[in-house]
Design an enzyme around this catalytic site. Structure first.
Site, PDB file in Angstrom:
ATOM      1  N   LYS A  13     -32.583 -18.308  79.218  1.00 16.38           N
ATOM      2  CA  LYS A  13     -33.738 -19.177  78.599  1.00 16.38           C
ATOM      3  C   LYS A  13     -34.783 -19.570  79.665  1.00 16.38           C
ATOM      4  O   LYS A  13     -36.006 -19.688  79.584  1.00 16.38           O
ATOM      5  CB  LYS A  13     -32.756 -20.510  78.289  1.00 16.38           C
ATOM      6  CG  LYS A  13     -31.896 -20.214  77.170  1.00 16.38           C
ATOM      7  CD  LYS A  13     -31.251 -21.420  76.635  1.00 16.38           C
ATOM      8  CE  LYS A  13     -30.583 -22.187  77.714  1.00 16.38           C
ATOM      9  NZ  LYS A  13     -29.104 -21.698  78.178  1.00 16.38           N
TER      10      LYS A  13
ATOM     11  N   ARG B  32     -28.182 -29.261  72.209  1.00 16.00           N
ATOM     12  CA  ARG B  32     -27.000 -28.599  72.668  1.00 16.00           C
ATOM     13  C   ARG B  32     -26.027 -29.070  71.510  1.00 16.00           C
ATOM     14  O   ARG B  32     -24.689 -28.402  71.751  1.00 16.00           O
ATOM     15  CB  ARG B  32     -26.675 -28.941  73.824  1.00 16.00           C
ATOM     16  CG  ARG B  32     -26.422 -27.848  74.722  1.00 16.00           C
ATOM     17  CD  ARG B  32     -26.601 -28.394  76.112  1.00 16.00           C
ATOM     18  NE  ARG B  32     -26.073 -27.374  77.256  1.00 16.00           N
ATOM     19  CZ  ARG B  32     -26.740 -27.056  78.415  1.00 16.00           C
ATOM     20  NH1 ARG B  32     -28.159 -27.371  78.221  1.00 16.00           N
ATOM     21  NH2 ARG B  32     -26.616 -26.301  79.370  1.00 16.00           N
TER      22      ARG B  32
ATOM     23  N   ARG C 109     -25.043 -12.832  90.235  1.00 11.12           N
ATOM     24  CA  ARG C 109     -26.167 -14.030  90.622  1.00 11.12           C
ATOM     25  C   ARG C 109     -25.805 -14.959  91.448  1.00 11.12           C
ATOM     26  O   ARG C 109     -26.390 -15.021  92.724  1.00 11.12           O
ATOM     27  CB  ARG C 109     -26.975 -14.718  89.485  1.00 11.12           C
ATOM     28  CG  ARG C 109     -28.204 -15.387  89.765  1.00 11.12           C
ATOM     29  CD  ARG C 109     -28.903 -15.938  88.543  1.00 11.12           C
ATOM     30  NE  ARG C 109     -28.045 -16.856  87.708  1.00 11.12           N
ATOM     31  CZ  ARG C 109     -27.675 -17.997  88.073  1.00 11.12           C
ATOM     32  NH1 ARG C 109     -28.011 -18.750  88.806  1.00 11.12           N
ATOM     33  NH2 ARG C 109     -27.044 -18.773  86.940  1.00 11.12           N
TER      34      ARG C 109
ATOM     35  N   ARG D 295     -26.179 -24.471  92.623  1.00 14.14           N
ATOM     36  CA  ARG D 295     -25.855 -25.568  91.661  1.00 14.14           C
ATOM     37  C   ARG D 295     -24.507 -26.085  91.765  1.00 14.14           C
ATOM     38  O   ARG D 295     -23.531 -25.137  91.950  1.00 14.14           O
ATOM     39  CB  ARG D 295     -26.241 -25.481  90.302  1.00 14.14           C
ATOM     40  CG  ARG D 295     -27.850 -25.354  90.077  1.00 14.14           C
ATOM     41  CD  ARG D 295     -28.301 -24.974  88.677  1.00 14.14           C
ATOM     42  NE  ARG D 295     -27.172 -25.033  87.496  1.00 14.14           N
ATOM     43  CZ  ARG D 295     -27.556 -25.068  86.189  1.00 14.14           C
ATOM     44  NH1 ARG D 295     -28.567 -24.360  85.841  1.00 14.14           N
ATOM     45  NH2 ARG D 295     -26.752 -25.305  85.398  1.00 14.14           N
TER      46      ARG D 295
ATOM     47  N   ARG E 146     -18.635 -24.476  80.581  1.00 18.18           N
ATOM     48  CA  ARG E 146     -19.952 -24.188  80.041  1.00 18.18           C
ATOM     49  C   ARG E 146     -20.201 -23.298  78.866  1.00 18.18           C
ATOM     50  O   ARG E 146     -20.704 -23.671  77.838  1.00 18.18           O
ATOM     51  CB  ARG E 146     -21.138 -24.078  80.979  1.00 18.18           C
ATOM     52  CG  ARG E 146     -21.452 -25.132  82.113  1.00 18.18           C
ATOM     53  CD  ARG E 146     -21.978 -24.657  83.520  1.00 18.18           C
ATOM     54  NE  ARG E 146     -23.288 -24.339  83.260  1.00 18.18           N
ATOM     55  CZ  ARG E 146     -23.759 -23.408  84.262  1.00 18.18           C
ATOM     56  NH1 ARG E 146     -23.176 -23.052  85.491  1.00 18.18           N
ATOM     57  NH2 ARG E 146     -24.924 -23.018  84.116  1.00 18.18           N
TER      58      ARG E 146
END
Ligand code: AMP
Length: 209
Positions: free
Chosen positions: A13, A88, A127, A139, A150
């Site tokens: 996104k 969301r 990643r 993060r 998540r």
């Protein structure tokens, strides 16, 4: 144009939003970025959000809705925006409908970046490992436990938005497993078919209620 990008964490996104910013002069409104900024600044919103975010859980709807509403009123959002990570939950989507109606604004399109979750998990883990290898800062929710949370939050709370926007005739599903330029081309092809692609917005996602 006013657009929504839907998709689980790691679906691309942010990457697609950035490209839309460069190509179409829209602003990217990422609630995750706004909340991380609030955490970094130590505001009361940030203090409420921090632990929830670190665990990979959603922060309360009313808090996020208020942030987005304020952000949409900023002058740079007048030229159009991409909502990245918002809404969301169904209550957030309903609040967005009311908010846009109050402001006299309409959505042009909603994009779902559809991905294979197993491949996605390994993509995100790769990643994270690469970033760690390069010594880049990560993060606080970039760890396997928070990522699983998540993804679970996406499945339980965000996925119902696919049906919500499909029912309004606003949903466009794009294969998010394709290479980045192909995903971008699929998005552009939908945008170029919109009735007022560069104008003040069409009524495709207008509330049916
Ligand atoms: P993101 O950068 O979009 O992956 O968001 C990071 C974290 O911020 C999420 O795991 C949530 O804790 C929080 N967050 C971001 N956007 C929202 C939202 N629209 N509603 C609730 N929580 C959110």
């Amino acid at each position: 144009m006013r657009l929504i990008l839907l998709g689980p964490p790691g679906a691309g996104k942010g990457t697609q939003a950035q490209r839309l910013v460069e190509r179409h002069g829209l602003v990217q409104l990422s609630t995750g970025d706004m909340l991380r900024a609030a955490v970094a600044a130590g505001t009361s919103v940030g203090r409420t959000a921090k632990d929830l975010m670190d665990r990979g859980e959603l922060v309360p709807d009313d808090l996020v809705v208020a942030i987005v509403s304020g952000r949409i009123d900023q002058p740079d959002a007048k030229k159009g925006f991409i909502l990245d990570g918002f809404p969301r939950t169904v209550p957030q989507a309903e609040a967005l409908d009311r908010m846009l109606a109050d402001k006299g604004l309409k959505l042009d399109a909603v994009f779902e970046l559809k991905v294979d979750e197993d491949i996605l998990t390994s993509r995100v883990e790769k990643r994270v490992a690469e970033m760690r290898g390069r010594g880049e800062s990560l993060r606080s929710d970039d760890n396997p436990e928070a990522l699983q949370k998540r993804l679970a939050a996406y499945r339980a709370q965000t996925k119902p938005l696919v049906a919500y926007y499909a029912q309004k005739g606003a949903l466009n599903t794009v294969d998010g497993m394709l290479p980045i330029p192909h995903v971008a081309a699929a998005i552009d092809s939908v945008l170029s078919s919109l009735p007022q692609a560069s104008g003040s917005g069409a009524a495709r996602a207008e509330s049916s209620s």
